[in-house]
Motif scaffolding. Structure first.
Motif, short mmCIF file in Angstrom:
data_model
loop_
_atom_site.label_atom_id
_atom_site.label_comp_id
_atom_site.label_asym_id
_atom_site.label_seq_id
_atom_site.Cartn_x
_atom_site.Cartn_y
_atom_site.Cartn_z
N UNK A 77 1.01 -1.19 -0.10
CA UNK A 77 0.03 0.10 -0.10
C UNK A 77 1.01 1.29 -0.06
N UNK A 78 2.07 1.17 0.95
CA UNK A 78 2.73 2.38 0.83
C UNK A 78 3.63 2.69 -0.33
N UNK A 79 4.02 1.80 -1.09
CA UNK A 79 4.70 1.92 -2.46
C UNK A 79 3.49 2.21 -3.41
N UNK A 80 2.13 1.55 -3.53
CA UNK A 80 1.20 2.22 -4.38
C UNK A 80 1.22 3.55 -4.16
N UNK A 81 0.91 3.98 -3.05
CA UNK A 81 0.66 5.49 -2.53
C UNK A 81 1.55 6.33 -3.17
N UNK A 82 2.92 5.98 -2.86
CA UNK A 82 4.08 6.83 -3.27
C UNK A 82 4.10 6.97 -4.85
N UNK A 83 3.70 5.86 -5.43
CA UNK A 83 3.76 5.86 -7.02
C UNK A 83 2.61 6.71 -7.44
N UNK A 84 1.32 6.78 -6.73
CA UNK A 84 0.17 7.31 -7.25
C UNK A 84 0.47 8.91 -7.22
N UNK A 85 1.20 9.24 -6.00
CA UNK A 85 1.40 10.80 -5.78
C UNK A 85 2.37 11.34 -6.89
N UNK A 86 3.19 10.55 -7.46
CA UNK A 86 3.96 10.88 -8.64
C UNK A 86 3.35 11.05 -10.02
N UNK A 87 2.35 10.36 -10.03
CA UNK A 87 1.41 10.34 -11.34
C UNK A 87 0.57 11.56 -11.13
N UNK A 88 0.12 12.06 -12.47
CA UNK A 88 -0.88 13.20 -12.63
C UNK A 88 -2.33 12.52 -12.41
N UNK A 89 -2.93 12.92 -11.73
CA UNK A 89 -4.28 12.53 -11.63
C UNK A 89 -5.16 13.20 -12.71
N UNK A 90 -5.57 11.63 -13.32
CA UNK A 90 -6.57 11.93 -14.68
C UNK A 90 -7.77 11.10 -14.58
N UNK A 91 -8.57 11.27 -15.40
CA UNK A 91 -9.87 10.30 -15.57
C UNK A 91 -11.10 11.50 -15.38
N UNK A 92 -12.10 10.74 -15.15
CA UNK A 92 -13.49 11.42 -14.80
C UNK A 92 -13.93 11.42 -13.35
N UNK A 93 -14.42 12.37 -12.78
CA UNK A 93 -15.10 12.07 -11.49
C UNK A 93 -16.38 12.93 -11.56
N UNK A 94 -17.31 12.00 -11.32
CA UNK A 94 -18.86 12.50 -11.48
C UNK A 94 -19.49 12.86 -10.19
N UNK A 95 -19.61 14.14 -10.00
CA UNK A 95 -20.46 14.64 -8.66
C UNK A 95 -21.97 14.71 -8.88
N UNK A 96 -22.85 14.45 -7.80
CA UNK A 96 -24.12 14.43 -7.66
C UNK A 96 -24.36 15.45 -6.36
N UNK A 97 -25.58 16.10 -6.57
CA UNK A 97 -25.78 16.99 -5.29
C UNK A 97 -27.13 17.64 -5.64
N UNK A 98 -27.62 18.31 -4.60
CA UNK A 98 -28.87 19.06 -4.74
C UNK A 98 -28.52 20.54 -5.22
N UNK A 99 -29.48 21.16 -5.08
CA UNK A 99 -29.17 22.49 -5.93
C UNK A 99 -28.52 23.48 -5.07
N UNK A 100 -28.72 23.60 -3.70
CA UNK A 100 -28.21 24.35 -2.95
C UNK A 100 -26.71 23.83 -2.99
N UNK A 101 -26.26 22.74 -2.78
CA UNK A 101 -24.82 22.19 -2.89
C UNK A 101 -24.03 22.81 -3.87
#
Length: 306
Positions: A77-101
């Protein structure tokens, strides 16, 4: 004791013999036996019992085997976390929420996420609680910020913000200049409220029912901007979150009051599907949210003196 010895214990347990463990680790059988002997001398306990050509792990060996699983999982887990931090975060993240949010929380949050992770594609869908939950369950949404409580055993719920709800009136309404009002003053008032079934509406309905307040519901909608427009034009009064009307109050287009003895607050929280490990995109957005959380929390609570 060292990591190599823990690795050897795992290999023996997996393969069932010293010889097979040596083959798996690419060392001789004698080297395996030597390391186990040294470990047993150090512990003063047998790690394996030798029964002819068969071996059986002891209680002490089982404890070390469980330790090895934890240690090597932590290392992975530690090695994976270190590797991930060195990589640019890519992809799609889909948010859902109410009108006020979507109007008053997501803009601040998403601008910070975009600044930290410019290559992440962010999408937002506004909708009712029911629709948002359905999207999270179907995989059409990754992360929701919704009014709590929500009873959904298959979703993780994490409270993060509290919002104060206040009575909103138009400038020439008789209650407009009163910063503290009693519940009885709301009796038979025309109200423009959030839609039936929403958590915020249930809070208001429960309060009115408990205190036997009759309210004339002239309109209901999930859109807080429509509610404010109707109130500004004198069609009724409402009960809305402070952050939704703060700018209108400052401009003296609306006035707000607290109900004496009956403070109203609603909680907002993250919702996402239960899983063994959160996707990196989700965990990173939750981390970024914590950096802007104090600012958002401050804007959700009205000043003591309105």
């Amino acid at each position: 004791m060292d990591l190599r010895q823990l690795e050897i214990i795992r290999a023996i347990a997996d393969t069932g013999s010293f010889t097979a463990a040596g083959q798996k680790l690419h060392v001789s059988q004698s080297a395996i036996s030597r390391q186990i002997l040294l470990l047993e001398q150090e512990l003063g306990e047998a790690v394996f019992h030798r029964i002819g050509r068969r071996i059986r792990i002891t209680a002490a060996g089982e404890s070390l085997l469980q330790l090895s699983h934890r240690v090597f999982q932590d290392l992975e887990d530690t090695v994976t976390a270190i590797s991930e931090k060195q990589e640019s975060l890519r992809g799609t993240l889909r948010f859902v929420g109410g009108m006020t949010v979507c109007l008053y929380v997501f803009p601040t949050l998403l601008s910070e996420v975009r600044r930290v992770h410019p290559n992440l594609d962010l999408k937002v869908t506004v909708g009712s609680t029911e629709r948002s939950i359905a999207m999270l369950r179907s995989g059409a949404g990754d992360l929701g910020l919704l009014t709590l409580p929500i009873d959904a055993a298959d979703l993780v719920s994490v409270p993060v913000l509290e919002e104060e709800l206040l009575v909103a009136t138009y400038p020439n309404h008789p209650l407009a200049m009163k910063r503290q009002i009693s519940l009885t003053e709301l009796h038979r008032q025309p109200f423009i409220l959030f839609e039936t079934g929403s958590i915020t509406r249930r809070m208001v309905d429960d309060l009115f029912s408990r205190e036997r307040i009759e309210a004339k519901i002239v309109m209901e909608t999930e859109n807080v901007e429509i509610i404010k427009a109707m109130v500004r034009n004198g069609l009724g009064i409402s009960i809305v979150p402070w952050q939704a009307v703060a700018a209108d109050v400052k401009a003296k287009q609306l006035f707000v009051s607290r109900i004496v003895g009956h403070p109203l607050e609603r909680r907002t929280g993250w919702l996402y599907p239960k899983m063994s490990k959160l996707p990196r995109t989700v965990s990173e957005v939750l981390r970024v949210f914590e950096t802007v959380r104090p600012r958002l929390a401050a804007s959700a609570l009205a000043p003591r003196k309105l």
